[in-house]
Design a protein around this motif. Structure first.
Motif, PDB file in Angstrom:
ATOM      1  N   VAL A 482     -30.686 -29.590   7.952  1.00 20.11           N
ATOM      2  CA  VAL A 482     -31.548 -28.969   8.959  1.00 20.11           C
ATOM      3  C   VAL A 482     -31.627 -27.463   8.714  1.00 20.11           C
ATOM      4  CG1 VAL A 482     -31.850 -28.473  11.414  1.00 20.11           C
ATOM      5  CG2 VAL A 482     -31.139 -30.734  10.690  1.00 20.11           C
ATOM      6  N   GLY A 483     -30.481 -26.867   8.362  1.00 17.76           N
ATOM      7  CA  GLY A 483     -30.483 -25.442   8.049  1.00 17.76           C
ATOM      8  C   GLY A 483     -31.440 -25.146   6.912  1.00 17.76           C
ATOM      9  N   LEU A 484     -31.401 -25.994   5.879  1.00 16.39           N
ATOM     10  CA  LEU A 484     -32.302 -25.814   4.733  1.00 16.39           C
ATOM     11  C   LEU A 484     -33.761 -25.999   5.151  1.00 16.39           C
ATOM     12  CD1 LEU A 484     -30.245 -27.679   1.982  1.00 16.39           C
ATOM     13  CD2 LEU A 484     -30.782 -25.237   2.016  1.00 16.39           C
ATOM     14  N   CYS A 485     -33.990 -27.019   5.996  1.00 19.22           N
ATOM     15  CA  CYS A 485     -35.365 -27.274   6.469  1.00 19.22           C
ATOM     16  C   CYS A 485     -35.886 -26.047   7.209  1.00 19.22           C
ATOM     17  CB  CYS A 485     -35.407 -28.441   7.457  1.00 19.22           C
ATOM     18  SG  CYS A 485     -34.882 -29.999   6.766  1.00 19.22           S
ATOM     19  N   LYS A 486     -35.018 -25.525   8.070  1.00 15.26           N
ATOM     20  CA  LYS A 486     -35.413 -24.405   8.909  1.00 15.26           C
ATOM     21  C   LYS A 486     -35.751 -23.182   8.053  1.00 15.26           C
ATOM     22  CE  LYS A 486     -33.866 -22.855  13.378  1.00 15.26           C
ATOM     23  NZ  LYS A 486     -32.767 -22.870  14.309  1.00 15.26           N
ATOM     24  N   LEU A 487     -34.900 -22.904   7.089  1.00 19.17           N
ATOM     25  CA  LEU A 487     -35.138 -21.756   6.216  1.00 19.17           C
ATOM     26  C   LEU A 487     -36.318 -22.021   5.289  1.00 19.17           C
ATOM     27  CD1 LEU A 487     -31.439 -20.920   5.371  1.00 19.17           C
ATOM     28  CD2 LEU A 487     -32.933 -19.698   6.923  1.00 19.17           C
ATOM     29  N   GLY A 488     -36.553 -23.305   5.003  1.00 14.27           N
ATOM     30  CA  GLY A 488     -37.637 -23.661   4.089  1.00 14.27           C
ATOM     31  C   GLY A 488     -38.993 -23.641   4.745  1.00 14.27           C
ATOM     32  N   SER A 489     -39.024 -23.580   6.098  1.00 14.07           N
ATOM     33  CA  SER A 489     -40.339 -23.680   6.759  1.00 14.07           C
ATOM     34  C   SER A 489     -40.842 -22.316   7.194  1.00 14.07           C
ATOM     35  CB  SER A 489     -40.216 -24.571   7.995  1.00 14.07           C
ATOM     36  OG  SER A 489     -39.446 -23.894   8.964  1.00 14.07           O
ATOM     37  N   TYR A 535     -39.050 -28.795  11.704  1.00 13.63           N
ATOM     38  CA  TYR A 535     -39.390 -27.731  10.756  1.00 13.63           C
ATOM     39  C   TYR A 535     -40.207 -28.263   9.595  1.00 13.63           C
ATOM     40  CZ  TYR A 535     -36.329 -25.060  13.594  1.00 13.63           C
ATOM     41  OH  TYR A 535     -35.796 -24.442  14.677  1.00 13.63           O
ATOM     42  N   LEU A 536     -39.805 -29.438   9.091  1.00 13.84           N
ATOM     43  CA  LEU A 536     -40.478 -29.965   7.896  1.00 13.84           C
ATOM     44  C   LEU A 536     -41.918 -30.382   8.174  1.00 13.84           C
ATOM     45  CD1 LEU A 536     -37.534 -32.055   6.441  1.00 13.84           C
ATOM     46  CD2 LEU A 536     -38.460 -29.958   5.486  1.00 13.84           C
ATOM     47  N   THR A 537     -42.208 -30.787   9.454  1.00 11.55           N
ATOM     48  CA  THR A 537     -43.583 -31.247   9.744  1.00 11.55           C
ATOM     49  C   THR A 537     -44.584 -30.105   9.755  1.00 11.55           C
ATOM     50  OG1 THR A 537     -42.916 -31.281  12.060  1.00 11.55           O
ATOM     51  CG2 THR A 537     -43.085 -33.411  10.968  1.00 11.55           C
ATOM     52  N   ILE A 568     -35.488 -32.627  23.640  1.00  9.85           N
ATOM     53  CA  ILE A 568     -36.907 -32.546  24.021  1.00  9.85           C
ATOM     54  C   ILE A 568     -37.667 -31.483  23.219  1.00  9.85           C
ATOM     55  CG2 ILE A 568     -38.420 -31.825  25.920  1.00  9.85           C
ATOM     56  CD1 ILE A 568     -36.743 -33.447  27.785  1.00  9.85           C
ATOM     57  N   TYR A 569     -37.053 -30.321  23.059  1.00  7.79           N
ATOM     58  CA  TYR A 569     -37.761 -29.220  22.390  1.00  7.79           C
ATOM     59  C   TYR A 569     -38.128 -29.592  20.954  1.00  7.79           C
ATOM     60  CZ  TYR A 569     -38.881 -24.506  20.829  1.00  7.79           C
ATOM     61  OH  TYR A 569     -39.542 -23.412  20.310  1.00  7.79           O
ATOM     62  N   ALA A 570     -37.156 -30.206  20.246  1.00 10.15           N
ATOM     63  CA  ALA A 570     -37.406 -30.574  18.840  1.00 10.15           C
ATOM     64  C   ALA A 570     -38.497 -31.642  18.746  1.00 10.15           C
ATOM     65  CB  ALA A 570     -36.118 -31.077  18.201  1.00 10.15           C
ATOM     66  N   VAL A 571     -38.458 -32.614  19.671  1.00  9.17           N
ATOM     67  CA  VAL A 571     -39.495 -33.669  19.676  1.00  9.17           C
ATOM     68  C   VAL A 571     -40.860 -33.031  19.938  1.00  9.17           C
ATOM     69  CG1 VAL A 571     -40.325 -35.754  20.840  1.00  9.17           C
ATOM     70  CG2 VAL A 571     -37.881 -35.470  20.425  1.00  9.17           C
ATOM     71  N   ALA A 572     -40.899 -32.112  20.920  1.00  9.71           N
ATOM     72  CA  ALA A 572     -42.173 -31.457  21.255  1.00  9.71           C
ATOM     73  C   ALA A 572     -42.715 -30.676  20.056  1.00  9.71           C
ATOM     74  CB  ALA A 572     -41.981 -30.534  22.461  1.00  9.71           C
ATOM     75  N   CYS A 573     -41.820 -29.954  19.358  1.00 16.15           N
ATOM     76  CA  CYS A 573     -42.259 -29.194  18.161  1.00 16.15           C
ATOM     77  C   CYS A 573     -42.849 -30.134  17.111  1.00 16.15           C
ATOM     78  CB  CYS A 573     -41.068 -28.491  17.515  1.00 16.15           C
ATOM     79  SG  CYS A 573     -40.528 -27.046  18.405  1.00 16.15           S
ATOM     80  N   THR A 574     -42.133 -31.242  16.877  1.00 11.21           N
ATOM     81  CA  THR A 574     -42.581 -32.203  15.860  1.00 11.21           C
ATOM     82  C   THR A 574     -43.969 -32.744  16.220  1.00 11.21           C
ATOM     83  OG1 THR A 574     -40.267 -32.820  15.590  1.00 11.21           O
ATOM     84  CG2 THR A 574     -41.884 -34.285  14.601  1.00 11.21           C
TER      85      THR A 574
END
Length: 931
Positions: A482-489, A535-537, A568-574
């Motif tokens: 997840v850390g990598l995803c976050k930095l990658g987005s 993040y990846l989406t 909830i926040y992560a689902v909403a972002c996705t």
């Protein structure tokens, strides 16, 4: 300077007759001070009593009238005024005695006799309810406290008690009948149903009544209430939280009663509020309090400590909370559930604590206050870092994670302090799983705001890649990913700014989806898989793959419905990413050319972010059951469901409701109901989007099905808010369509639309140049003209409303003509005065009317002929004569003589009715067939 009381009294009388009661009271008060003659004094008191009655200050009115009656017991005006005041104060028996004396002095006075009869009936009714209520209350407690009694009877008694406590008279009866000690007995029984019934009854008794709420605090005690909230049961914790909220609302201004002069002395609530605040802060870090109780204590602080509006100057409650409780809240953030001897918590506790920290920090006014907040946090974290005690150290790191999820600036400043980052890196290399987990999570949270995460990007990526490759532990692997995803987005949805090599983003996403679908992995860890996808989406290939993977979608929706609301926040972002419903910057082609020319970076759109791909994704999401998941998410606790999250959910709903064919599915799965709270509370952008989605649904659904029960009335305000001029044309248009559908549904809804002041806005849009908006506004008005209030506006002089409606009938658009002519037909049928006014507002009326009657569209023609009939039927013989002498007679004759035709039958029948009416008025002779 001496005042003449007679002169002052006369001056007061003049002010009273002019309706200036404040000035009248001022004159009478001066006169009272100056007056020595007790008979004159009695008259002045009587007059001032009348002023107080006008101002609805009934206690003062009764007091002044009594002073007049003390001088003259037969002062009929003073007696009747006191009677009126006492009745309003609820003292019916005393009011009855006064009016009885009035009726004895003037037995033929109809007003006195009517008041006497009415008060007599009211007293009888009150006695009836009083006796029955008293015995009922006692009876309910007897049933509830009898262990032998059958369960069903006890449940019924409990419900009746709760219902009774919600009415003021019922609450007072329970209170007077020794109710509070009996309710405490029910709580002491330790049975869940009994505790719930007692707590809910107390909530009813405290609502909107400051004096009673304060008495109950004294009788029950704040400590006792906290101990009830600390029972290990979610429902009891929630009910007690509600009791605290009712008490808080009553003590801080939710009570609109008049208590008179004693209020300031008797009802000073500040001490009680302070006690409650300190007790809640005590609960926050108390080991004996279970998770649900802790959550509710944090929720209450979140709701009631920060100012509700920044306009209020006083933030002393926040400063008091920071001084007495900030360290306690930080202690909650720092808990590591995997270690022994931690505070009991639910899945949501730490996020609620972070949100509370954010609200407190946001409520601070000046730099010294913010510096004090930072210093306390800094001092707390320093006190926990101990190289020889790993458990204390990871508590410090977890506290920083909590701050990064709350007031990010404070957390970010702490991460930048010397030694903190090194410590996190060292923890990543620890042997213990829990050390690694806490450190990786802190790294993830510290890279939240991309612009400020450059330090993390330079150091974090290699560190996280290292952990990801080496660790065998799934929990750590997911978090590192997840850390990598976050930095990658970091590049958002800009196709050219991707951090990772082509294809590796999809690989990471595939891994996240795999973990998401694996029920063997614990919920907390699967939640991190959704964080990764959030993040990846940003990448359109990932969105498309994810939406095609139905098991992964369904797994995410199931998690969104679970008790762990931190997800909830992560689902909403996705979902915002998958539906492309984020804020998009408009890019001007000229600027793109300019940027290319000056070798600047230009954002590029991914081919799969084009409209047809987005539409396909929306259909997939609907098929997988997104609406029911959103409906559950909307019901989450207000502390976790932040305004930002609400806005994202509103954006998703709007994206889902674009295609009219999909709106039925949204309604069927509860989407209509779920949108209402999103449209009423949140950020302006969120409320606007939710209102727009509501408008789309309201325009084409049966309101009874889409918004069952009383909810339909709550839909009106959001739709009316879209009529404001700062909203775009599409929002105006769809809101008008939605209101048209509601207005055609029931009189009660029409009244509600008028109450929300929609009428002037709708009228303005009837002048709009845009054809579709003008038509929608006219259709809406057509459905509203059955209301008397609307008809009255058309009767008023000095405006062009009627003229506009006639001119709209002459436009070349069939649908616009149907709406305008329909409205005119209903107006002229309801108000005969409008028939004459119609001929005066424009010289073109007759020509337009003839064009309507000759129209090829049977619907337009029918409405035109009904208007002609209404004019003939208006009791204005000159107008009827004018109509028949015009070409209209020929038009009516041609239509009336036509053969029956199902397509045009309405128009043919209307023309024949007009001709019959003309014959009745003697304007034409009956048809005679040639001999």
């Amino acid at each position: 300077m001496t005042f003449d009381p007679i002169q002052l009294k006369d001056e007061g009388n003049k002010h009273f007759q002019a309706g200036e009661t404040d000035k009248a009271i001022e004159c009478y008060t001066k006169a009272i001070k100056a007056c020595k003659d007790k008979n004159v004094l009695a008259v002045i008191y009587r007059n001032r009593s009348a002023c107080y009655l006008k101002q609805e200050s009934y206690a003062n009115a009764a007091s002044d009238a009594s002073k007049a009656i003390d001088v003259d017991a037969a002062d009929i005006k003073a007696l009747y005024r006191r009677c009126q005041a006492l009745e309003k104060l609820g003292k019916l028996d005393m009011a009855f005695k006064d009016v009885q004396r009035c009726a004895t002095i003037e037995p033929k006075n109809k007003t006195f006799l009517e008041t006497l009869r009415r008060l007599g009936a009211d007293i009888q009714a009150k006695l009836k309810t009083t006796f029955s209520t008293d015995s009922r209350v006692q009876n309910m407690f007897d049933i509830l406290l009898d262990d032998e009694m059958e369960t069903e009877k006890r449940e019924r008694a409990a419900n009746n008690l709760i219902v009774l406590s919600r009415e003021d008279a019922g609450a007072e009866r329970i209170f007077q009948n020794n109710g509070v000690p009996l309710l405490l007995n029910m709580i002491e029984s330790g049975k869940r149903e009994m505790i719930l019934a007692a707590v809910r009854t107390l909530s009813g008794m405290c609502t909107g009544h400051k004096a009673r709420a304060m008495a109950i605090i004294q009788m029950v005690g704040v400590d006792k209430m906290c101990s009830i909230m600390a029972v290990d049961n979610e429902e009891i914790a929630l009910a007690t939280c509600n009791l605290f909220q009712c008490i808080n609302d009553s003590l801080t201004g939710g009570d609109k009663r008049e208590y008179g002069k004693e209020e300031a002395l008797v009802l000073d609530a500040s001490k009680d509020l302070k006690t409650i605040l300190l007790s809640l802060l005590e609960m926050v870090a108390n080991k004996k309090v279970p998770g649900h109780g802790r959550d509710q204590a944090l929720n209450l602080l979140s709701r009631n400590v920060p100012r509700t509006t920044k306009k209020a100057k006083d933030n002393s409650r926040t400063l008091f909370t920071i001084d007495h409780g900030l360290k306690k809240i930080l202690k909650v953030c720092g808990q590591v559930p995997e270690l022994p001897d931690q505070l009991p918590m639910t899945e949501n506790t730490q996020l609620i604590a972070s949100v509370l920290l954010d609200k407190l920090y946001d409520d601070l006014i000046c730099d010294p206050e913010r510096n004090n907040f930072r210093d306390i946090c800094d001092e707390y974290i320093k006190s926990k870092i101990d190289p020889n005690d790993m458990d204390k150290t990871i508590h410090a790191v977890n506290t920083i994670s909590g701050l990064l999820q709350g007031p990010f600036d404070v957390g970010n400043a702490l991460v930048g302090r010397q030694g903190i980052m090194e410590m996190m890196v060292a923890l990543c290399g620890s042997e213990r799983e829990v050390d690694q987990m806490v450190a990786v999570e802190a790294l993830i949270h510290s890279s939240s705001k991309m612009s400020r995460a450059s330090f993390i990007i330079t150091n974090g990526v290699s560190l996280l890649k290292d952990i990801y490759k080496k660790t065998k532990n799934e929990k750590i692997k997911i978090r590192a990913l997840v850390g990598l995803c976050k930095l990658g987005s970091a590049g958002g949805d800009d196709y050219a700014l991707r951090q990772f090599a082509e294809g590796s983003t999809e690989k990471l996403a595939k891994q996240c989806r795999k973990w998401l679908c694996n029920p063997q992995i614990d919920t907390k860890t699967r939640k991190w898989a959704i964080e990764g996808l959030a993040y990846l989406t940003n990448d359109a290939d990932v969105k498309d793959d994810f939406v095609e993977d139905e098991p992964a979608l369904k797994a995410m929706f199931e998690l969104a419905k679970s008790t762990d609301k931190t997800i909830i926040y992560a689902v909403a972002c996705t979902l915002v990413n998958c539906t492309n419903s984020y804020e998009k910057k408009e890019i001007m082609p000229e600027l793109v050319q300019l940027a290319k020319f000056s070798k600047q970076h230009v954002p590029e759109q991914h081919p799969k972010d084009k409209k047809d791909f987005i539409d396909k994704r929306v259909k997939r999401l609907l098929k997988a059951g997104i609406t029911s998941a959103l409906a559950v998410m909307v019901k989450a606790d207000s502390t976790i469901l932040t305004n930002q999250t609400k806005e994202m959910l509103a954006r998703v709903f709007l994206a889902l409701s674009q295609d009219p064919k999909d709106r039925g599915i949204i309604v069927a799965q509860g989407g209509g109901k779920a949108l209402i709270p999103l449209a009423l509370e949140g950020t302006d952008a969120g409320k606007t989007r939710a209102s727009h989605a509501l408008a789309k649904i309201a325009a084409i659904s049966n309101p009874e099905i889409a918004f069952p029960g009383e909810r339909v009335y709550e839909v009106v305000r959001p739709l009316v808010s879209l009529l404001q001029t700062d909203k775009d044309g599409m929002q105006n248009y769809e809101a008008l369509k939605g209101l048209t559908n509601l207005a055609g549904f029931s009189e009660k809804l029409r009244v509600k639309i008028l109450k929300e002041k929609a009428l002037p806005e709708i009228e303005n849009y009837m002048f709009e140049d845009h054809d579709q908006i003008r038509q929608a506004a006219t259709e809406c008005m057509c459905n509203l003209v059955t209301c008397k209030q609307v008809q009255d506006r058309y009767l008023e002089d000095g405006n062009d409303k009627l003229k506009l409606m006639i001119l709209l009938c002459g436009e070349d658009d069939d649908n616009l003509q149907i709406a305008a002519a329909g409205a005119l037909a209903m107006l002229t049928a309801a108000e005969k005065k409008l028939c004459n006014k119609l001929t005066l507002v424009t010289t073109q009326w007759l020509e337009i009317l003839q064009r309507l009657c000759l129209h090829t569209n049977p619907n337009v023609q029918h409405r035109g002929l009904v208007i002609v009939y209404n004019l003939l039927n208006s009791d204005d013989s000159e107008l009827a004569k004018k109509l028949i002498e015009s070409e209209l007679l020929e038009i009516l004759t041609v239509i009336g003589k036509a053969e029956d035709n199902p397509r045009r039958q309405g128009a043919i029948d209307a023309a024949r009715t007009c001709l019959v009416r003309a014959m009745d008025l003697g304007l034409i002779k009956p048809f005679t067939s040639p001999s």
